[in-house]
Design a protein around this motif. Structure first.
Motif: not given
Length: 891
Positions: A633-635, A663-664, A673-675
Motif C-alpha cells: 500500500v503506497h501513499v 492511496i495505491e 484520492l483519500c485522506g
C-alpha cells in the motif's frame, strides 16, 4: 464567440490581473443550507463568513451551478435555466468597488483582439443600490456612463445577502441593450427582456441581522474587511455574443435540440408549444448529465428527487413530441460531446453516466405503465359516477407518487373526455411547496455561527500526525462550549477542544473519527468525536473524566490502538472492495458514497440492477485474492492534475486541496484520492466477508462487508448456524441447502392447499347467508362482517352470495376488520333487479364509509374500499340499511 472561448477569456483576464484561478467545485458540497451549489461564491463561503482565512487575496473561477426553484418555468422564458455556469472574480479584503468596476468594464467592452468581449459600450446600462453614490460615481468616472444609464434600485434588486445573518452589501448589475425589437426603451427598470443582465457585482461591506427574505432585515454594522463577489452568466453572455434570442440556442445547448429534432421529425421554431418541450429537453439533459457526473443518482428524496424529476420531464417532453423509444442515452451523448472540453470527466466517466440515465428511463417507462393503469381506473370511476372532471387529488397522487407531470395527466384526461380539476391540483402542489420551503428555511439554520473558530484558524491549521504516530504531545489552543470560547472545563463537562497537533483522525471520506484519550498530570479526557472545521481545524469533542482543562495546557493525545487497527482495515477494505467491483462489473461501477469503521464497511455504487449470488461471490473472491496477494500500500502526494493523469479516482462531493494524497493498493489496480488511515500491506486487512447487497435508490446499489476479526466472527456465526440446522435435520452440512429448499416447497404447497380449503369453507356459507337475507322495502339485503377475510375473499364471496340471490332486487355488503392493524375492508354488490330500481353499489358507499373512517367507489354492480376504523363496522352496517331504505324510498 463560442462558449469555451468566453470561459477562457474570463479566466485569462483575471489571471493577468493577479487572481488565482480556482477550478469549479462539485455541484454537491457539504453545506446543510444547499441541495446544490447555486452560485459562484458558494465554494468561498468559509472566507466570506469568517470561518477561515482565504489562502489568496483574489481569485477567479467558472463555477458550475444548479438552481431548481423554477423548474416549471424552464423553456417558457429565455431566462430560466437549471444548470448554468457562473464566471466570477473575488477579492478577500483586497480591492473593492473601484477595482471590481474597472475589471468588469475592461473585460466587457475591451476589444476581442485584446482578449475582451467587444460589447458596444453605448449599449451598456447598470443599476446600483439606491443610496450607493460611490458606485454610481465610479461608473460615470471609469466607464463614462451618462446619468440616465446608471439606474438606482432598492434592496429587493440591488442588495445581496446569503439569506441568513452574516455578510451582505449593495450590488451593481451590468445590463446589455438588445435593441428596440426586444421591448420598450428606458433601461432595466422598464424592461428586462430587452435589457438583459449579464453580470452582478456584489460589494460585501456590511453585516445583516435576523429578518425575512431579501429586505426588511437590520444592518448591524460594517465588516472589518471589505470583499468583492461577482457573478457573470456565461450562457447569457454567449447568447448575446452569438446573436441568438436565448440561451437554448447557444452553441453548447442547441445541439441537444437538433438531436431532438432528428428523433421527433419536428422542427424547433415552428410551434410555440413544441418549442417549450425542445427547450426543456435541452436544459434538463445538461443538468441531468452534470448532476450524475458529480455523484447524484435518481431517488425519491432531496437531490435524487430533483434529478429524477429532471430526467422524467425529458422523457415526458419527448413523448409529447411523438417519441416513445428511449431517448436519454442519445441526449446524454450530445451533452458529453458539447461539454467535455470544459469538463473532461464527462468523457472519462460517460459509461456510468449513461448507465444511470438509461436505468432511470427504464424505471420511468415502467412507472408510466403502472401510473396509466391508476389513471384509467380513476377515470373510469369518474365517468361511471357521471362525472366529467378528473379530481385534483388524483392528479396530485399521479404527480407525487408516479411522477406524472400535470400536463401529461391533462392530455390523458382529454383523450378520455374529461377535464382536470387544476385548481385542486395547484392547491395541493402549493401546500407541498410550502412544506418544502419551510424545510429549506429550517436548513438555513444549519450553518450556525462558526466565526468563534476564526481566531483559532488564523493561528494556523491543525497538524495531523496520525499517519506517523498514535501519540502526540500537543498544546491546548482553545476550549469551547455551545459556540462560546470558555477557555476551561471541569470534571463531567463535555466541551470542544482544539489542539495545535493531533494523531486523532477527524471524520471524513466515509471514515469514522478515532477513539482515544487526551491526558496530562491530573487530567483525563475521553474523546467522543473529532470533526474538521473549514477542512483545516481539528475540533475534538471530549468528556472531562477527571481534572481541570485550561487553554495553554500541555497534553498527550492518544489514539486507541485497537480502534485504529480496525479502522485501517475498514478503510483499506473499502478500497479493495471498490476495486473488486470495478474488476467484476466494469469501470462504470463507481463508488458514490461510503462509510467505514473498525471491522465494517459500506459502499454505495452506481449500478442499474441487483447483483446475482454468483456475482456477489465473485466480488468477494476477488477482494480476498487481493488480500492474499499481500499487495503493498503506497501513499503518494501530488497535484490534482497529475493524480487525474494517473487515473486516481476521486470521491463524489469531496473538495480537495492543490496537493492531494493518493492511496495505491497493488499499483494501478486500486488508485484513489483519500485522506484516510490505511494498512501497510493488503494482507493486514484480513478476510473480507460480504454481508449483502441492496438498493438505495434507482441506479444505486449498496454493498456491505465485514473485514478482519469481525469477518472471522461473522463466518463463525454462519458456520454455527449451518451446523445447528444440519443437526436438527440430521443431515450433513453440505446437504442443508437442498433439504431446506425441499421443505420450503412443501410448506408453500401446504399453504396453497389450506388457502383453497379456507376459501371453499367461506363460499359454503353463501347459500346460508342468501337464504337468511333480510327485506328492506322489497330489496333482499345480506350485510355482515366476515372475520379474517381479505379483500379478495370479500369480492369472491360477495359475487357468490349475489348469484345465490338470483335476479330479483338484492344487495350484498360484506365487511372484514383487522383490529391490530387498524384496517377495515368492504365490498358492496348489487343484483340486476336492484340496479333496475336505481340502487347502485357505488352510490351506497357514502352512506356508511365515514363510520369506518374510509372511502371507496366502483361501478353500479360492485364497489369496494377500506378504512382505518374496524371498530365502526357494526355502525356501518346499520348506516347501510338506512341508506338502502332511502335509496329505495326515493324510487
Amino acid at each position: 464567440m463560442q462558449t469555451h472561448e468566453i470561459r477562457k477569456r474570463f479566466l485569462d483576464h483575471f489571471e493577468r490581473a493577479g487572481h488565482t484561478v480556482v477550478p469549479s467545485a462539485s455541484l454537491i458540497l457539504d453545506d446543510p443550507t444547499l441541495l446544490f451549489v447555486n452560485a459562484g461564491m458558494v465554494p468561498f463561503k468559509p472566507y466570506f463568513l469568517g470561518e477561515a482565512t482565504a489562502p489568496y487575496p483574489r481569485a477567479t473561477s467558472i463555477q458550475k451551478c444548479v438552481r431548481t426553484g423554477d423548474i416549471d418555468e424552464v423553456g417558457k422564458t429565455s431566462r430560466h435555466n437549471t444548470f448554468f455556469q457562473m464566471a466570477g472574480n473575488f477579492s478577500f479584503g483586497d480591492y473593492f468597488k473601484e477595482g471590481a468596476i474597472e475589471h468588469a468594464w475592461n473585460l466587457v467592452t475591451g476589444s476581442e483582439a485584446d482578449g475582451g468581449y467587444g460589447l458596444d459600450p453605448n449599449r451598456i446600462w447598470v443599476t446600483v443600490y439606491h443610496d450607493d453614490d460611490e458606485a454610481a460615481g465610479l461608473w460615470k468616472r471609469i466607464a463614462g456612463l451618462p446619468e440616465e444609464r446608471v439606474q438606482r434600485r432598492g434592496m429587493q434588486d440591488n442588495f445581496w445577502s446569503m439569506g441568513v445573518p452574516g455578510p451582505c452589501g449593495p450590488s451593481s448589475e451590468i445590463y446589455y441593450d438588445r435593441g428596440p425589437a426586444h421591448g420598450p426603451d428606458g433601461g432595466p427598470v422598464v424592461d428586462e427582456d430587452r435589457f438583459v443582465e449579464i453580470w452582478n457585482l456584489v460589494f460585501m461591506q456590511d453585516i445583516r441581522g435576523e429578518g425575512p427574505g431579501k429586505e426588511g432585515y437590520p444592518i448591524l454594522g460594517t465588516l472589518p474587511a471589505k470583499n468583492i463577489d461577482t457573478g457573470l452568466g456565461v450562457e447569457r453572455l454567449a447568447a448575446l455574443l452569438q446573436g441568438v434570442d436565448n440561451v437554448y440556442e447557444t452553441d453548447l445547448v442547441r445541439p441537444v435540440i437538433e438531436r431532438a429534432e432528428a428523433l421527433t421529425g419536428r422542427r424547433y421554431g415552428t410551434n410555440p408549444v413544441d418549442d417549450v418541450r425542445f427547450r426543456v429537453i435541452a436544459d434538463h439533459a445538461r443538468s441531468g448529465v452534470m448532476l450524475i457526473a458529480d455523484g447524484v443518482t435518481p431517488g425519491n428524496e432531496a437531490r435524487g428527487y430533483v434529478l429524477r424529476r429532471l430526467l422524467r420531464r425529458i422523457v415526458r417532453s419527448a413523448r409529447l413530441l411523438g417519441v416513445t423509444d428511449p431517448v436519454l442515452g442519445d441526449f446524454s451523448a450530445v451533452v458529453r460531446d458539447a461539454m467535455a472540453p470544459a469538463y473532461p470527466e464527462l468523457a472519462t466517466d460517460y459509461a456510468r453516466i449513461e448507465a444511470v440515465m438509461r436505468a432511470e428511463e427504464n424505471t420511468f417507462l415502467t412507472t408510466l405503465a403502472s401510473g396509466s393503469k391508476i389513471f384509467d381506473l380513476a377515470a373510469g370511476e369518474t365517468k361511471a359516477a357521471g362525472g366529467t372532471t378528473f379530481s385534483g387529488d388524483k392528479a396530485f397522487q399521479l404527480h407525487d407518487t408516479y411522477g406524472f407531470p400535470i400536463d401529461l395527466t391533462m392530455e390523458m384526461a382529454a383523450e378520455a373526455g374529461l377535464t382536470v380539476d387544476e385548481d385542486g391540483f395547484r392547491k395541493l402542489m402549493a401546500e407541498q411547496r410550502a412544506r418544502a420551503k419551510a424545510d429549506a428555511a429550517a436548513r438555513k439554520t444549519g450553518h450556525g455561527d462558526r466565526s468563534v473558530y476564526r481566531e483559532l484558524l488564523d493561528r494556523g491549521a491543525t497538524e495531523f500526525t496520525g499517519y506517523e504516530e498514535l501519540e502526540s504531545e500537543a498544546t491546548v489552543l482553545g476550549v469551547l462550549s455551545e459556540g462560546v470560547r470558555t477557555g476551561h472545563a471541569g470534571e463531567g463537562d463535555i466541551v470542544e477542544l482544539v489542539l495545535d497537533r493531533t494523531p486523532l483522525y477527524a471524520e471524513s471520506g466515509g471514515q469514522e473519527s478515532d477513539a482515544g484519550t487526551i491526558v496530562a498530570d491530573g487530567l483525563e479526557l475521553e474523546v467522543v468525536d473529532v470533526q474538521k472545521v473549514a477542512r483545516k481545524l481539528w475540533v475534538h469533542q471530549v468528556r472531562v473524566r477527571r481534572g481541570e482543562l485550561v487553554e495553554g495546557q500541555q497534553v498527550l493525545a492518544k489514539v486507541d490502538p485497537e480502534w485504529r487497527v480496525g479502522a485501517r482495515q475498514g478503510h483499506s477494505g473499502t478500497h479493495v472492495v471498490h476495486a473488486a467491483l470495478r474488476e467484476v462489473l466494469g469501470p462504470s461501477a463507481l463508488q458514490s458514497g461510503s462509510y467505514n469503521k473498525p471491522g465494517y464497511l459500506r459502499l454505495d455504487f452506481a449500478w442499474p440492477g441487483g447483483l446475482s449470488p454468483e456475482t456477489r461471490s465473485e466480488i468477494e473472491e476477488v477482494s480476498n485474492l487481493a488480500v492474499r496477494s499481500d499487495f503493498p500500500v503506497h501513499v503518494l502526494y501530488t497535484s490534482m492534475p497529475e493524480a487525474q493523469r494517473l487515473g486516481a479516482l476521486a470521491l463524489f462531493g469531496e473538495t480537495y486541496d492543490e496537493t492531494v494524497r493518493v492511496i495505491e493498493i497493488g499499483g494501478e489496480w486500486s488508485r484513489e484520492l483519500c485522506g484516510g488511515t490505511h494498512v501497510e500491506r493488503s494482507a493486514q486487512i484480513g478476510p473480507v466477508a460480504l454481508l449483502g447487497e441492496s438498493s438505495v435508490g434507482s441506479g444505486t446499489r449498496r454493498i456491505e462487508a465485514y473485514v478482519g476479526i469481525e469477518a472471522f466472527r461473522f463466518m463463525a456465526r454462519e458456520r454455527a448456524l449451518v451446523q445447528n440446522v444440519a443437526g436438527m435435520l440430521k443431515i450433513p452440512s453440505k446437504d442443508v441447502p437442498a433439504r431446506v429448499e425441499n421443505l420450503v416447497e412443501r410448506l408453500r404447497a401446504a399453504e396453497k392447499e389450506l388457502e383453497k380449503l379456507r376459501a371453499a369453507a367461506l363460499l359454503s356459507s353463501a347459500g346460508e347467508w342468501a337464504a337468511a337475507a333480510e327485506d328492506v322495502h322489497g330489496v333482499r339485503l345480506v350485510a355482515r362482517e366476515v372475520s379474517g377475510a381479505s379483500g379478495g375473499d370479500l369480492r369472491n364471496l360477495a359475487t357468490e352470495v349475489r348469484n345465490r340471490l338470483g335476479a330479483g332486487p338484492g344487495v350484498v355488503a360484506l365487511f372484514s376488520g383487522d383490529q391490530a392493524a387498524g384496517k377495515a375492508n368492504f365490498v358492496v354488490a348489487t343484483t340486476s333487479g336492484a340496479r333496475e330500481l336505481g340502487v347502485a353499489a357505488g352510490k351506497l358507499v357514502p352512506s356508511f364509509a365515514e363510520h369506518i373512517g374510509g372511502r371507496g367507489g366502483g361501478k353500479p354492480d360492485m364497489a369496494q374500499g377500506g378504512g382505518g376504523r374496524p371498530a365502526g363496522i357494526p355502525d356501518a352496517i346499520v348506516a347501510l340499511r338506512v341508506g338502502l331504505a332511502g335509496a329505495v324510498a326515493d324510487r
